[in-house]
Design a protein around this motif. Structure first.
Motif, short mmCIF file in Angstrom:
data_model
loop_
_atom_site.label_atom_id
_atom_site.label_comp_id
_atom_site.label_asym_id
_atom_site.label_seq_id
_atom_site.Cartn_x
_atom_site.Cartn_y
_atom_site.Cartn_z
N VAL A 195 0.83 -1.21 0.00
CA VAL A 195 0.00 0.00 0.00
C VAL A 195 0.86 1.25 0.00
O VAL A 195 0.51 2.27 -0.61
CB VAL A 195 -0.96 -0.02 1.21
CG1 VAL A 195 -1.65 1.33 1.38
CG2 VAL A 195 -2.01 -1.11 1.04
N ALA A 196 1.97 1.20 0.67
CA ALA A 196 2.86 2.37 0.73
C ALA A 196 3.37 2.77 -0.65
O ALA A 196 3.73 3.93 -0.88
CB ALA A 196 4.02 2.08 1.68
N ASN A 197 3.38 1.82 -1.59
CA ASN A 197 3.90 2.10 -2.93
C ASN A 197 2.78 2.44 -3.93
O ASN A 197 3.06 2.60 -5.12
CB ASN A 197 4.69 0.89 -3.45
CG ASN A 197 5.93 0.62 -2.61
OD1 ASN A 197 6.58 1.56 -2.14
ND2 ASN A 197 6.25 -0.65 -2.41
N LEU A 198 1.49 2.50 -3.45
CA LEU A 198 0.38 2.82 -4.33
C LEU A 198 -0.14 4.23 -4.03
O LEU A 198 0.03 4.74 -2.93
CB LEU A 198 -0.77 1.82 -4.14
CG LEU A 198 -0.46 0.35 -4.49
CD1 LEU A 198 -1.65 -0.54 -4.16
CD2 LEU A 198 -0.08 0.21 -5.96
N ALA A 199 -0.79 4.83 -5.03
CA ALA A 199 -1.33 6.19 -4.86
C ALA A 199 -2.67 6.28 -5.57
O ALA A 199 -2.91 5.62 -6.59
CB ALA A 199 -0.36 7.22 -5.43
N GLU A 200 -3.57 7.12 -5.02
CA GLU A 200 -4.87 7.32 -5.64
C GLU A 200 -4.72 7.98 -7.01
O GLU A 200 -3.91 8.88 -7.17
CB GLU A 200 -5.76 8.18 -4.73
CG GLU A 200 -6.13 7.49 -3.43
CD GLU A 200 -7.02 8.35 -2.54
OE1 GLU A 200 -7.39 9.46 -2.99
OE2 GLU A 200 -7.36 7.92 -1.43
N ILE A 255 -9.10 4.33 -7.05
CA ILE A 255 -9.99 5.43 -6.72
C ILE A 255 -9.74 5.94 -5.31
O ILE A 255 -9.66 7.15 -5.07
CB ILE A 255 -11.46 4.98 -6.85
CG1 ILE A 255 -11.75 4.52 -8.29
CG2 ILE A 255 -12.42 6.09 -6.44
CD1 ILE A 255 -13.13 3.93 -8.46
N LYS A 256 -9.57 5.03 -4.36
CA LYS A 256 -9.37 5.44 -2.98
C LYS A 256 -8.56 4.40 -2.23
O LYS A 256 -8.69 3.20 -2.47
CB LYS A 256 -10.73 5.65 -2.29
CG LYS A 256 -10.64 6.24 -0.89
CD LYS A 256 -12.02 6.49 -0.32
CE LYS A 256 -11.94 7.11 1.07
NZ LYS A 256 -13.28 7.36 1.64
N ILE A 257 -7.72 4.88 -1.30
CA ILE A 257 -6.91 4.00 -0.45
C ILE A 257 -7.15 4.38 1.00
O ILE A 257 -7.01 5.55 1.37
CB ILE A 257 -5.41 4.11 -0.77
CG1 ILE A 257 -5.12 3.70 -2.22
CG2 ILE A 257 -4.60 3.24 0.19
CD1 ILE A 257 -3.67 3.87 -2.62
N ARG A 263 -7.78 -0.93 2.77
CA ARG A 263 -8.79 -1.21 1.76
C ARG A 263 -8.59 -0.30 0.55
O ARG A 263 -8.37 0.90 0.70
CB ARG A 263 -10.19 -1.00 2.33
CG ARG A 263 -10.57 -2.03 3.38
CD ARG A 263 -11.98 -1.82 3.87
NE ARG A 263 -12.35 -2.83 4.85
CZ ARG A 263 -13.52 -2.87 5.50
NH1 ARG A 263 -14.41 -1.91 5.26
NH2 ARG A 263 -13.79 -3.82 6.36
N ILE A 264 -8.68 -0.93 -0.62
CA ILE A 264 -8.42 -0.20 -1.87
C ILE A 264 -9.65 -0.32 -2.76
O ILE A 264 -10.13 -1.43 -3.03
CB ILE A 264 -7.17 -0.77 -2.59
CG1 ILE A 264 -5.96 -0.70 -1.67
CG2 ILE A 264 -6.92 -0.02 -3.89
CD1 ILE A 264 -4.72 -1.36 -2.24
N SER A 265 -10.16 0.83 -3.22
CA SER A 265 -11.29 0.85 -4.15
C SER A 265 -10.78 1.09 -5.56
O SER A 265 -9.96 2.00 -5.78
CB SER A 265 -12.29 1.96 -3.75
OG SER A 265 -12.80 1.72 -2.47
N LEU A 266 -11.28 0.29 -6.50
CA LEU A 266 -10.79 0.34 -7.88
C LEU A 266 -11.93 0.70 -8.82
O LEU A 266 -13.10 0.57 -8.50
CB LEU A 266 -10.20 -1.02 -8.28
CG LEU A 266 -9.13 -1.61 -7.36
CD1 LEU A 266 -8.76 -3.01 -7.81
CD2 LEU A 266 -7.90 -0.70 -7.34
#
Length: 580
Positions: A195-200, A255-257, A263-266
């Motif tokens: 998660v630390a490597n992902l961005a909205e 879309i949202k983290i 939780r990650i919304s795609l």
């Protein structure tokens, strides 16, 4: 001569001797002791634990389900001393219980420090599995095996792996462990790093891992994101399986983290152009077009006008005449329908549609076919406290108010003549297209008996059908019913009925007897009350006889004639009969 007294040694004496021999610190029954293998006989190891007798222990107890080597001659081992001597004179020893005692001490220390322990799943029981924790047996509930339900546990059997102790009760010998807790902790660490490597807003590749009614779980390389069903495409998708399959490679936008819950919304539709942009240029109010019904709800039906664009036909806009009917009884899913645009709201992304607006207003159509004053026919559909509802052509209803049922009788009385299903004729009184109401009347098919009319030559003494409908007029009445108190009569040539009281049946008291008359007999009477506003009429035979007597006296009873009263009345009656 004295003798030394002797007695049989007791168990306490024997224990005391052992204590003297081996010391107070030596272990006895119910404890773990050290011993040495002095012989191997078949599958048993003979162990000397320093007592006067040896004990035997099965070699399989030392191998720990095949994971440890068997002991050899001269090896020092730890065993559990159950009894010092059995019936065969041997010590009762157990390697399993010794290992279990050792394990419990280590497990209690690990439980206090919340440390993981290693164990082996070796058997399946009701509700879960049994785990060997280096001699101690623990229970692994089925819900604690994995993060998600596991269909095949065979790959997990007899494999050393870490567990977390959830509960321990040494007195009852119960231990409950969890493999799921260990996996979740490990997974949480991995998720945090990913998660630390992902961005909205980032576009990533993923693999569809699972499908549910509400969306799809996509594996982003060690962590799952939820692709909600509403974010798969701009058009309506009832189930993700219509578009996606498990194992499919997809490109999605984050879309949202939620960094706390990981939780990650795609979204997939976010990678395509929004069809709602510039919607007003493509759709305008009152525009008629065709679409396909995609979904039906209690409050209306959704119609797809183009991919990604849906409008709602509210239940109130579905039919002119079918009120309080479920939309599913008017349209069906996948049906192609013609609709009219009622409203376009780009901000709320809503288009309101009408189905009934593409059809002729049935009240307008009815008025064209049946102008006011025309006669219609229909079936009584319902009786209410204020009138009748009649089903008319064009699938519309007309209402006959109580006051429009009968000219002479109260509506509450007249409505009892009708029942549901009766076919009736009525006259169209009013059609209100805007309020969707049709007023019809049954009594209007006949003339109003109280309406003003020409009565002919006034003062005529003879009675006529329809009569001289005014106070003082003479009418012919038909006897409908003979009662003790008088006669129920109908004025011939009209729909008017009235009651002649007993004292109005004749001038002479002796003739005021209702039984003199019979049903169907016609009699002449004089109108003594005629009130159009109150719609009341009263007649009297007595009044007619009195009037005729006065008229006869005036015509035939001069002083010079010498005629008696009987002659005068006889002449009057003769003249009346001739006139009839």
């Amino acid at each position: 001569m004295s003798r030394t007294q002797t007695h049989a040694p007791s168990r306490e004496d024997f224990a005391a001797l052992l204590s003297e021999t081996y010391g107070d610190d030596e272990a006895f029954e119910g404890s773990v002791v050290k011993g040495r293998v002095v012989a191997i006989e078949k599958d048993m190891a003979v162990i000397d634990v320093g007592l006067k007798t040896e004990g035997r222990v099965a070699l399989k107890e030392f191998t720990n389900h095949g994971r440890d080597p068997a002991p050899g001659l001269g090896d020092e081992v730890e065993v559990y001393l159950e009894r010092i001597e059995n019936a065969l004179g041997e010590a009762v020893l157990s390697r399993d219980k010794a290992r279990r005692e050792e394990s419990w001490v280590k497990l209690e220390q690990a439980f206090e420090k919340n440390e993981k322990v290693e164990g082996v799943i070796f058997n399946q029981v009701k509700g879960g599995f049994t785990v060997d924790l280096d001699g101690a047996v623990a229970f692994l509930p089925r819900s604690q095996v994995d993060i998600r339900p596991v269909r095949d546990v065979a790959p997990l059997m007899n494999v050393p792996q870490p567990f977390q102790i959830l509960k321990m009760d040494r007195r009852r010998g119960n231990i409950v462990v969890s493999r799921r807790t260990v996996l979740e902790e490990s997974r949480a660490e991995q998720r945090h790093e990913i998660v630390a490597n992902l961005a909205e807003g980032q576009v990533v590749d993923g693999t569809v891992k699972n499908l549910t009614d509400y969306g799809a779980f996509v594996d982003l390389g060690g962590i799952d994101g939820l692709l909600h069903v509403t974010d798969i495409a701009w058009r309506r998708v009832n189930h993700p399986g219509e578009v996606l399959t498990i194992g499919q490679q997809v490109k999605v936008r984050i879309i949202k983290i939620n960094h706390e819950t990981h939780r990650i919304s795609l979204g997939m539709k976010q990678l395509q152009e929004d069809p709602w942009s510039n919607i007003e240029t493509r759709y305008s109010v009152n525009q008629k077009l065709r679409g396909r019904v995609t979904n039906i709800a209690d409050y209306g039906a959704f119609v797809e006008l183009e991919p990604g664009i849906e409008g709602l036909i509210h239940v109130s806009e579905m039919s002119w005449t079918k009120k309080n009917v479920h939309p599913g009884k008017i349209v069906s899913t996948s049906q192609e329908v013609e609709v009219q645009v009622l409203e376009v709201d780009s901000a709320k992304r809503r288009i309101s549609l009408g189905l009934k607006q593409t059809l002729q207003n049935p009240w307008e159509g009815f008025l064209e076919r049946h102008p006011i004053g025309s006669t219609v026919e229909g079936e009584v559909k319902n009786k209410t406290e204020f009138g009748l509802f009649i089903g008319l052509d064009g699938d519309v209803d007309g209402m006959v108010h109580l006051s429009d049922l009968d000219w002479t009788r109260p509506g509450e009385q007249a409505i009892e003549d009708y029942k549901k299903g009766d076919r009736v004729s009525a006259k169209v009184l009013d059609v209100d297209v805007e309020k969707e109401r049709i007023a019809i009347g049954i009594k209007q098919l006949a003339s109003d008996p109280f309406a003003a009319r020409k009565t002919g030559e006034e003062g005529a003494a003879g009675a006529t059908e329809g009569g001289d409908l005014r106070k003082g007029g003479v009418v012919t009445c038909e006897v409908l019913e003979v009662k003790d108190g008088g006669l129920e009569v109908k004025i011939a040539g009209t729909d008017l009925t009235t009651f002649i009281k007993r004292n109005e049946l004749a001038r002479d008291r002796g003739d005021q007897r209702p039984e003199r008359f019979s049903v169907g007999e016609k009699v002449d009477a004089r109108i003594v009350q005629f009130d159009r506003r109150a719609r009341k009429v009263a007649v009297s035979i007595k009044a007619l006889e009195v009037a005729e007597e006065k008229e006869a006296i005036a015509q035939y009873g001069s002083a010079d004639s010498g005629a008696s009263l009987g002659d005068i009345l006889g002449a009057a009656l003769k003249a009346r009969e001739q006139k009839k």
